[in-house]
Write a protein that holds these residues in place. Structure first.
Motif, PDB file in Angstrom:
ATOM      1  N   LEU A   1       6.443  67.293  77.642  1.00  0.00           N
ATOM      2  CA  LEU A   1       7.214  66.078  77.857  1.00  0.00           C
ATOM      3  C   LEU A   1       7.211  65.309  76.539  1.00  0.00           C
ATOM      4  N   LEU A   2       8.392  65.144  75.953  1.00  0.00           N
ATOM      5  CA  LEU A   2       8.499  64.519  74.639  1.00  0.00           C
ATOM      6  C   LEU A   2       9.334  63.250  74.683  1.00  0.00           C
ATOM      7  N   LYS A   3       9.096  62.378  73.687  1.00  0.00           N
ATOM      8  CA  LYS A   3       9.910  61.175  73.552  1.00  0.00           C
ATOM      9  C   LYS A   3      11.364  61.577  73.341  1.00  0.00           C
ATOM     10  N   ARG A   4      12.243  60.867  73.963  1.00  0.00           N
ATOM     11  CA  ARG A   4      13.664  61.202  73.897  1.00  0.00           C
ATOM     12  C   ARG A   4      14.191  61.193  72.468  1.00  0.00           C
ATOM     13  N   ILE A   5      13.675  60.330  71.637  1.00  0.00           N
ATOM     14  CA  ILE A   5      14.171  60.202  70.265  1.00  0.00           C
ATOM     15  C   ILE A   5      13.966  61.487  69.448  1.00  0.00           C
ATOM     16  N   VAL A   6      13.044  62.361  69.872  1.00  0.00           N
ATOM     17  CA  VAL A   6      12.797  63.601  69.126  1.00  0.00           C
ATOM     18  C   VAL A   6      13.358  64.842  69.812  1.00  0.00           C
ATOM     19  N   TRP A   7      14.068  64.663  70.913  1.00  0.00           N
ATOM     20  CA  TRP A   7      14.680  65.802  71.598  1.00  0.00           C
ATOM     21  C   TRP A   7      15.629  66.531  70.653  1.00  0.00           C
ATOM     22  N   GLY A   8      15.701  67.840  70.797  1.00  0.00           N
ATOM     23  CA  GLY A   8      16.645  68.642  70.030  1.00  0.00           C
ATOM     24  C   GLY A   8      16.175  69.023  68.640  1.00  0.00           C
ATOM     25  N   ASN A   9      14.929  68.720  68.303  1.00  0.00           N
ATOM     26  CA  ASN A   9      14.405  69.036  66.975  1.00  0.00           C
ATOM     27  C   ASN A   9      13.470  70.237  66.958  1.00  0.00           C
ATOM     28  N   GLY A  10      13.313  70.920  68.097  1.00  0.00           N
ATOM     29  CA  GLY A  10      12.476  72.113  68.141  1.00  0.00           C
ATOM     30  C   GLY A  10      11.009  71.874  68.432  1.00  0.00           C
ATOM     31  N   TYR A  11      10.619  70.620  68.627  1.00  0.00           N
ATOM     32  CA  TYR A  11       9.203  70.333  68.870  1.00  0.00           C
ATOM     33  C   TYR A  11       8.709  70.947  70.180  1.00  0.00           C
ATOM     34  N   ALA A  12       9.502  70.870  71.232  1.00  0.00           N
ATOM     35  CA  ALA A  12       9.076  71.426  72.523  1.00  0.00           C
ATOM     36  C   ALA A  12       8.884  72.929  72.417  1.00  0.00           C
ATOM     37  N   THR A  13       9.804  73.603  71.739  1.00  0.00           N
ATOM     38  CA  THR A  13       9.684  75.051  71.578  1.00  0.00           C
ATOM     39  C   THR A  13       8.447  75.399  70.759  1.00  0.00           C
ATOM     40  N   GLU A  14       8.237  74.691  69.662  1.00  0.00           N
ATOM     41  CA  GLU A  14       7.067  74.951  68.814  1.00  0.00           C
ATOM     42  C   GLU A  14       5.770  74.719  69.587  1.00  0.00           C
ATOM     43  N   ALA A  15       5.704  73.620  70.327  1.00  0.00           N
ATOM     44  CA  ALA A  15       4.490  73.296  71.076  1.00  0.00           C
ATOM     45  C   ALA A  15       4.276  74.280  72.226  1.00  0.00           C
ATOM     46  N   ALA A  16       5.348  74.620  72.941  1.00  0.00           N
ATOM     47  CA  ALA A  16       5.223  75.556  74.063  1.00  0.00           C
ATOM     48  C   ALA A  16       4.804  76.934  73.574  1.00  0.00           C
ATOM     49  N   LEU A  17       5.327  77.366  72.436  1.00  0.00           N
ATOM     50  CA  LEU A  17       4.938  78.658  71.878  1.00  0.00           C
ATOM     51  C   LEU A  17       3.459  78.653  71.483  1.00  0.00           C
ATOM     52  N   ALA A  18       2.990  77.547  70.919  1.00  0.00           N
ATOM     53  CA  ALA A  18       1.570  77.437  70.570  1.00  0.00           C
ATOM     54  C   ALA A  18       0.697  77.497  71.828  1.00  0.00           C
ATOM     55  N   CYS A  19       1.153  76.864  72.904  1.00  0.00           N
ATOM     56  CA  CYS A  19       0.412  76.921  74.173  1.00  0.00           C
ATOM     57  C   CYS A  19       0.398  78.337  74.733  1.00  0.00           C
ATOM     58  N   LYS A  20       1.518  79.019  74.622  1.00  0.00           N
ATOM     59  CA  LYS A  20       1.605  80.404  75.095  1.00  0.00           C
ATOM     60  C   LYS A  20       0.617  81.277  74.331  1.00  0.00           C
ATOM     61  N   LYS A  21       0.631  81.150  73.035  1.00  0.00           N
ATOM     62  CA  LYS A  21      -0.287  81.933  72.203  1.00  0.00           C
ATOM     63  C   LYS A  21      -1.740  81.606  72.562  1.00  0.00           C
ATOM     64  N   TYR A  22      -2.058  80.338  72.688  1.00  0.00           N
ATOM     65  CA  TYR A  22      -3.411  79.912  73.043  1.00  0.00           C
ATOM     66  C   TYR A  22      -3.808  80.460  74.417  1.00  0.00           C
ATOM     67  N   GLY A  23      -2.915  80.354  75.390  1.00  0.00           N
ATOM     68  CA  GLY A  23      -3.222  80.820  76.740  1.00  0.00           C
ATOM     69  C   GLY A  23      -3.518  82.307  76.798  1.00  0.00           C
TER      70      GLY A  23
END
Length: 154
Positions: A73-95
């Motif tokens: 869940l990210l601040k709306r002002i940063v939507w569309g910049n790839g942060y969610a994908t980068e963070a979700a991929l890091a979580c996937k790798k960690y998991g």
């Protein structure tokens, strides 16, 4: 509060959250760390340390047990910049690599195309449509053995 009070950022959640509901959310997250060893992390800009949102692994309870979910869940002002994908991929790798999970899921509102795109970008596939939180939602999933065989994620 910046995210939880934003009705647009919270469109796919049941409602916005007030201060007390936010404290309950924090306590839920702390309980997940205590009980499951995972929870939500802060997503921040590496150079400015600006808070961008949260992402992590959280337990989802089902009739047949607990399955770990990648949530963000990210601040709306940063939507569309790839942060969610980068963070979700890091979580996937960690998991998969650190926690040794064999499966991870994401539970996504049927109308949340942005989150569907994130799930698909990190290699998840739609597994099912389930009823949860008073509505139908998609369950996306991926499995640990697929992650180890995939060198690059689009």
């Amino acid at each position: 509060m910046e995210i939880f009070m934003d009705p647009i950022a919270m469109t796919h959640y049941p409602s916005t959250k007030n201060k007390n509901e936010t404290l309950e959310w924090i306590n839920w997250t702390l309980g997940n760390y205590r009980d499951y060893g995972v929870g939500l992390w802060i997503v921040e800009d590496k150079q400015t340390a600006e808070f961008l949102g949260q992402c992590g692994i959280v337990p989802q309870k089902f009739e047949d047990g607990v399955t770990m979910e990648i949530g963000y869940l990210l601040k709306r002002i940063v939507w569309g910049n790839g942060y969610a994908t980068e963070a979700a991929l890091a979580c996937k790798k960690y998991g998969f690599e650190e926690k040794g999970y064999s499966k991870l899921i994401s539970l996504i509102d049927l109308k949340n195309q942005a989150s569907i795109n994130v799930a698909e970008r990190i290699g998840m596939e739609r597994e099912d449509t389930i009823h949860r939180w008073g509505k139908k939602i998609y369950m996306y999933s991926c499995f640990g053995n697929k992650f180890k065989n995939k060198e690059n994620v689009n």
